[in-house]
Enzyme design. Structure first.
Site, PDB file in Angstrom:
ATOM      1  N   PHE A 257       0.811  -1.219   0.000  1.00  0.00           N
ATOM      2  CA  PHE A 257       0.000   0.000   0.000  1.00  0.00           C
ATOM      3  C   PHE A 257       0.847   1.274   0.000  1.00  0.00           C
ATOM      4  O   PHE A 257       0.448   2.288  -0.540  1.00  0.00           O
ATOM      5  CB  PHE A 257      -0.834   0.060   1.294  1.00  0.00           C
ATOM      6  CG  PHE A 257      -1.990  -0.900   1.371  1.00  0.00           C
ATOM      7  CD1 PHE A 257      -2.968  -0.924   0.384  1.00  0.00           C
ATOM      8  CD2 PHE A 257      -2.126  -1.751   2.460  1.00  0.00           C
ATOM      9  CE1 PHE A 257      -4.067  -1.780   0.484  1.00  0.00           C
ATOM     10  CE2 PHE A 257      -3.217  -2.605   2.571  1.00  0.00           C
ATOM     11  CZ  PHE A 257      -4.180  -2.625   1.578  1.00  0.00           C
ATOM     12  N   THR A 288      -1.837  -6.808  -6.636  1.00  0.00           N
ATOM     13  CA  THR A 288      -1.812  -5.632  -5.756  1.00  0.00           C
ATOM     14  C   THR A 288      -2.384  -6.032  -4.410  1.00  0.00           C
ATOM     15  O   THR A 288      -2.982  -7.096  -4.265  1.00  0.00           O
ATOM     16  CB  THR A 288      -2.710  -4.492  -6.287  1.00  0.00           C
ATOM     17  OG1 THR A 288      -4.085  -4.873  -6.135  1.00  0.00           O
ATOM     18  CG2 THR A 288      -2.393  -4.166  -7.731  1.00  0.00           C
ATOM     19  N   ASP A 289      -2.241  -5.157  -3.451  1.00  0.00           N
ATOM     20  CA  ASP A 289      -2.988  -5.338  -2.206  1.00  0.00           C
ATOM     21  C   ASP A 289      -4.401  -4.777  -2.429  1.00  0.00           C
ATOM     22  O   ASP A 289      -4.717  -4.192  -3.470  1.00  0.00           O
ATOM     23  CB  ASP A 289      -2.267  -4.655  -1.030  1.00  0.00           C
ATOM     24  CG  ASP A 289      -2.682  -5.258   0.310  1.00  0.00           C
ATOM     25  OD1 ASP A 289      -3.724  -5.951   0.357  1.00  0.00           O
ATOM     26  OD2 ASP A 289      -1.985  -5.041   1.317  1.00  0.00           O
ATOM     27  N   TYR A 290      -5.199  -4.953  -1.431  1.00  0.00           N
ATOM     28  CA  TYR A 290      -6.637  -4.662  -1.457  1.00  0.00           C
ATOM     29  C   TYR A 290      -6.935  -3.207  -1.854  1.00  0.00           C
ATOM     30  O   TYR A 290      -6.577  -2.277  -1.129  1.00  0.00           O
ATOM     31  CB  TYR A 290      -7.151  -4.917  -0.048  1.00  0.00           C
ATOM     32  CG  TYR A 290      -8.622  -5.107   0.101  1.00  0.00           C
ATOM     33  CD1 TYR A 290      -9.153  -6.383   0.228  1.00  0.00           C
ATOM     34  CD2 TYR A 290      -9.469  -4.021   0.140  1.00  0.00           C
ATOM     35  CE1 TYR A 290     -10.504  -6.565   0.400  1.00  0.00           C
ATOM     36  CE2 TYR A 290     -10.818  -4.204   0.302  1.00  0.00           C
ATOM     37  CZ  TYR A 290     -11.338  -5.467   0.437  1.00  0.00           C
ATOM     38  OH  TYR A 290     -12.672  -5.639   0.608  1.00  0.00           O
ATOM     39  N   ALA A 292      -5.562  -1.323  -3.790  1.00  0.00           N
ATOM     40  CA  ALA A 292      -4.379  -0.452  -3.849  1.00  0.00           C
ATOM     41  C   ALA A 292      -4.353   0.390  -5.120  1.00  0.00           C
ATOM     42  O   ALA A 292      -3.813   1.503  -5.111  1.00  0.00           O
ATOM     43  CB  ALA A 292      -3.109  -1.280  -3.723  1.00  0.00           C
TER      44      ALA A 292
END
Ligand code: NOJ
Length: 759
Positions: A257, A288-290, A292
Site C-alpha cells: 500500500f 496488488t494489495d486490497y 491499492a
C-alpha cells in the site's frame, strides 16, 4: 520522465543483488500451451484474467466486490479470494469451467497467515521459536488444510521487517532482523509450495510474499503511512527478506500500500519491474494489495484511467478489488494510450500461475469433502499447534524460580485471558474457529485439576468503549462484564490475598494488533494496569502471563512482578500449551525477535543500531536520552529458561582469515540448572572499520541446543567470509579487510566476544 530517472539511479545502486534461480526456469511446454490459449483470447478475456475480486465478504476495506458470480460467468474474473470449503469453491469453479467460452479455471486465494483451520501462533510468536523446520511444518500443515478446503493460493508469508511496535502488523511478521527474517521467508515458502516447489501436488499452494515493499517501515508506526528511506537502508535491511523468498521460488508477490520515496509501491515501476523482475529474476505473478490501485488516486497519482495504466505498466498483474483493470484497460488501448503488450504480459503471468498449479488439467485439484474431513484439524495438526505454541513462548523474567508453578500451591488465576477463547487465535485467522480453541482454564481443569485454584476475571480486556468500537467492527466484540471495574478488582484481590502465588493473565484483544491497529501507547490497557497494581498491593508474588501481538512497554510490570511469560496469541492449542509451560512440563525456549522498549519514546529501537560518533556514555554530550537509558527492557534474542545455561569463552580456530576461507568459532554450553532445556545459541558479527558505517552487531547464525541438566556441549559455528560481506561505499556487495568482532551468546545483549582479522 520521472520514472526513468528513478530507474537509472536504482540500477546503479542495487548491483549487489544477484539474479535469482527463478530466471532460468522457463518451461517450453507451458509456453506452448499458453501461447495457444492466448491466441484464442479476446482483449476482454485477457483483462478478465487480471481481475481479483473478494467474494463472500470484504475484510480489510470497503465492500466493493459486487456481483462476482455474474462476472465470473462473463469471463471477467481471473481469481477470487475470501471464500473456501470444497462446496463453495467447486460451485464457483464450475461457473468458470462450464459457463465461460475458454473454460479458464479460477485461482482461489485466502489470507492463510498462521494456519488455516488449525491456528498456530501469530507469526511474530512463531518467529520467537527460532525453529525453521517447525515454521516450515506449520506452513505445510496450513497448505494441506487450505487445499483440502479448495484453496490454491495463500497471501503469505509477510516478511516486512518491522522496528516500530506501534505498527499493529508487526504481529504478522518475523520481527526486526533481516537475516532471521530471510530464513523465515525461505522456510515458509518451502512449507507452502512444498520442499521441491512442485505446485502440481494436490496439497501445494502458491505462496505470496508481501508486502512488497518496505510496508513495515511506515512512518510513526501508523498503518498505510508513507515510507521514505535511503537506498542503503532498504538494500541492507528491508529488501533481503523478500529477495530470499524470491530465491526460494515464491510463486507470487503482493505489492504494498505504501509509497516509497514518493512513488506508491503499486505504481512503482522501479520496484516491481526493474528490481523484482529484471534484477532479481522473479518470473511469477504480482497482485496488488486490497484496492491499492484505487488508492493511487488518494496518493495523488491521477484518475481511474491514469492509475490503472500506472499500476499495470509498473508490473502488477492482478488488480485486487479495485475493478479498475476491468474498468479502464480496454478503453486505454482503444484510445491508443496503452500498449496491449502490457495486458498480454500480465495475462500470461496469471495463466502461468494456473498452469503451474495444474489447474488446466484438473481445475478442482482433487478437492473433496473426504480430504477436508481427514486433513483438517486432525490429531497431527493439533499436536503441531501445541508444539508451536510452546516453542513460541518467551520467558521474559523469572525471579527466584517462581516458575514453574509447584504442585500443592494455592494459586489465584486472575485476568480477562484466563477463560478467554475469542482472542487466543489472534488476528488473521479467518478460517480458524475460535470456539475450537482451548482456553487456559479448560486446559487447567483437564490437565492440572486442584481445589487450590481460584479464578477471578479481575478486569475486562478494555473498558474504553470508544476503543472497543474501533476493533474489528464485523467480528465478535468485547462484552463488558456486568460487574463494575472496581468490583472485578476487589474479587481478584480477595482471591490473591488467600493464595501463595498470583497468575495474572493479561494482554491485548486480538483486534488491538494486526492491520489498521496501530497504537501510540503500547502499554497494557489502563484498566488491566489498575488490576495489576491492586494485586501488587497484596504483596503476593505475581506471575504475569501475557497475550499480545506486539512488543509492549512493560517497565512497571517488570519492576513489580516475579515472572513474566510472553505467550503472544498462541492459537488453537493455546490453553494446553500455556498450562504445560506454567507447570514445567515444557521448559520455555523462545527468544524475542523484536526488541521490547522501555517506553514508546525509544521507538524505533533495534539491536543492530550504529555506533554514532558519540556512543552513549556518562559524558553529557553523547547519544542518549536524559530520562531513560538507551537499552531496551528486553533485547532482541532474549528469552530465559527454567534452567540456566553457562557459556565458556569463545574459541576461534584462527585469528585471521583470507577471502574464501572459513573459521570455526566455538563455545562450550553447559546446562547449569536443574531442568533439561533448549538454548538458542546466537552468533553475531561486527565489522570494526568499513568504507561505510557498520552496525554494532549483526546476527549471522544460531543453533538450537537441547541439553539435559548438568550436560555440556561444544557448539561450533563455521564462519565464512560471505558472512562478512556488506554493501560498500559503491553499493557493491563485498568484504573489506580489517578487524572484526565475533560474539556468541544467549541474546544480542548477553554475549562473549573474540577478535579476528580479514586479511
Ligand atoms: C490487505 C492486507 O494488507 C493484505 O495483507 C491481505 O492479504 C489483503 N488485504 C487481502 O485480504
Amino acid at each position: 520522465m520521472k520514472l526513468s530517472k528513478i530507474v537509472i539511479a536504482s540500477c546503479l545502486v542495487l548491483t549487489g543483488f544477484g539474479a535469482s534461480a527463478q530466471k532460468a526456469a522457463r518451461d517450453a511446454k507451458m509456453d506452448a500451451y499458453i501461447n495457444k490459449l492466448m491466441a484464442k483470447m479476446t482483449i476482454d478475456e485477457k483483462i478478465g484474467q487480471l481481475n481479483l475480486p473478494s467474494i463472500g465478504f470484504d475484510v480489510t476495506g470497503p465492500i466493493l466486490s459486487q456481483g462476482v458470480e455474474g462476472k465470473i460467468e462473463k469471463g471477467m474474473v481471473g481469481g477470487v479470494f475470501n471464500t473456501y470449503t470444497p462446496n463453495a469453491v467447486r460451485k464457483l469453479q464450475e461457473l468458470a469451467i462450464k459457463k465461460t467460452r475458454l473454460k479458464i479455471p479460477l485461482l482461489f486465494g485466502y489470507d492463510v497467515i498462521h494456519g488455516h483451520r488449525t491456528i498456530f501462533p501469530i507469526p511474530l510468536g512463531l518467529s520467537a521459536s527460532w525453529d525453521m523446520p517447525l515454521i516450515q511444518k506449520t506452513a505445510r500443515a496450513a497448505a494441506d488444510e487450505a487445499t483440502a478446503d479448495g484453496l490454491n493460493w495463500v497471501f503469505s508469508p509477510m516478511v516486512d521487517i518491522a522496528r516500530d511496535p506501534r505498527w499493529g502488523r508487526v504481529a504478522e511478521g518475523g520481527g526486526e532482523d533481516t537475516w532471521l527474517g530471510s530464513q523465515i521467508a525461505i522456510a515458509m515458502v518451502k512449507g507452502y509450495q512444498g520442499e521441491k516447489n512442485d505446485l502440481r501436488r494436490e496439497d501445494a499452494v502458491l505462496a505470496c510474499v508481501k508486502h512488497f515493499a518496505l510496508y513495515g517501515a511506515a512512518e510513526a508506526g501508523r498503518d498505510y503511512n508513507t515510507v521514505d528511506m535511503s537506498m542503503r537502508k532498504m538494500t541492507e535491511t528491508y529488501l533481503p527478506a523478500y529477495k530470499a523468498a524470491v530465491d526460494a521460488g515464491v510463486a507470487t508477490v503482493m505489492s504494498s500500500f505504501n509509497e516509497i520515496n514518493g512513488v506508491p509501491a503499486a505504481a512503482n515501476h522501479w520496484l516491481l519491474t526493474d528490481l523484482l523482475r529484471n534484477q532479481w529474476g522473479f518470473n511469477g505473478m504480482v497482485a496488488t494489495d486490497y484496492t491499492a490501485i484505487m488508492e493511487l488516486k488518494n496518493h495523488g497519482m491521477g484518475d481511474d484511467a491514469q492509475v490503472a495504466k500506472l499500476a499495470l505498466v509498473a508490473g502488477n498483474d492482478m488488480d485486487m478489488v479495485s475493478d479498475l483493470f476491468i474498468g479502464e484497460l480496454k478503453k486505454l488501448v482503444q484510445a491508443k494510450k496503452l500498449d496491449v503488450k502490457y495486458i498480454d504480459l500480465a495475462c500470461r503471468r496469471v495463466l502461468e500461475s494456473k498452469y503451474k498449479l495444474g489447474l488446466f488439467d484438473d481445475p478442482y485439484r482433487n478437492i473433496s469433502e473426504d480430504r477436508a474431513k481427514n486433513n483438517i484439524m486432525n490429531a497431527e495438526k493439533l499436536a503441531l499447534a501445541k508444539e508451536a505454541a510452546e516453542k513460541s513462548m518467551v520467558l521474559l523474567k523469572n525471579d527466584n524460580s517462581t516458575l514453574p508453578l509447584k504442585s500443592g500451591q494455592k494459586i489465584a488465576f486472575v485476568g480477562p485471558m484466563v477463560k478467554n477463547q475469542r482472542d487466543l487465535i489472534g488476528n488473521w485467522s479467518g478460517a480458524g474457529d475460535w470456539k475450537k480453541a482451548v482456553s487456559f482454564w479448560d486446559a487447567l481443569q483437564a490437565q492440572y485439576p486442584s481445589n487450590k485454584f481460584t479464578y477471578a476475571k479481575g478486569a475486562n480486556i478494555l473498558d474504553d468503549q470508544a476503543l472497543i468500537d474501533k476493533l474489528n467492527p464485523h467480528d465478535a466484540q468485547i462484552v463488558l462484564d456486568s460487574k463494575s471495574p472496581a468490583d472485578l478488582i476487589k474479587e481478584a484481590v480477595n482471591n490473591a490475598k488467600d493464595a501463595d502465588v498470583v497468575v495474572a493473565m493479561l494482554g491485548e484483544a486480538f483486534g488491538m494488533s494486526g492491520e489498521a491497529a496501530s497504537r501510540s501507547d503500547i502499554g497494557l490497557p489502563v484498566n488491566q494496569q489498575n488490576l495489576l497494581k491492586a494485586l501488587r498491593e497484596t504483596g503476593k508474588p505475581i506471575v504475569l502471563v501475557l497475550m499480545n501481538g506486539r512488543p509492549l512497554t512493560l517497565q512497571w510490570e517488570h519492576d513489580n512482578t516475579a515472572a513474566i511469560l510472553e505467550t503472544w496469541f498462541p492459537g488453537t492449542k493455546a490453553g494446553d500449551a500455556i498450562a504445560d509451560v506454567l507447570f514445567g512440563k515444557y521448559n520455555p525456549s523462545g527468544k524475542l525477535t523484536m526488541t521490547f522498549p522501555r517506553s514508546v519514546g525509544q521507538v524505533p529501537i533495534y539491536y543492530n543500531a550504529k555506533s554514532t560518533g558519540r556512543p552513549v556514555s556518562d559524558q553529557k554530550y553523547t547519544s542518549k536520552y536524559l530520562d531513560i537509558p538507551n537499552t531496551p527492557l528486553y533485547p532482541f534474542g532474549h528469552g530465559l529458561s527454567y534452567t540456566t545455561f553457562g557459556y565458556s569463552d569463545v574459541k576461534l580456530s584462527k585469528t585471521s582469515i583470507r577471502n574464501g576461507e572459513r573459521l570455526q568459532a566455538s563455545v562450550t554450553l553447559s546446562n547449569t540448572g536443574k531442568y533439561d532445556g533448549e538454548e538458542t545459541v546466537q552468533l553475531y558479527i561486527r565489522d570494526m572499520v568499513g568504507s561505510v558505517t557498520r552496525p554494532l552487531k549483526e546476527l549471522k547464525g544460531f543453533q538450537k541446543i537441547y541439553l539435559k541438566a548438568g550436560e555440556s556441549k561444544t557448539v561450533t559455528f563455521n564462519v565464512s567470509t560471505d558472512d562478512l560481506k556488506f554493501y560498500d561505499i559503491n553499493m557493491k556487495y563485498t568484504t573489506e579487510p580489517g578487524d572484526f568482532k565475533l560474539f556468541i551468546g544467549s541474546s544480542s545483549a548477553d554475549v562473549k566476544e573474540a577478535d579476528f582479522k580479514l586479511l
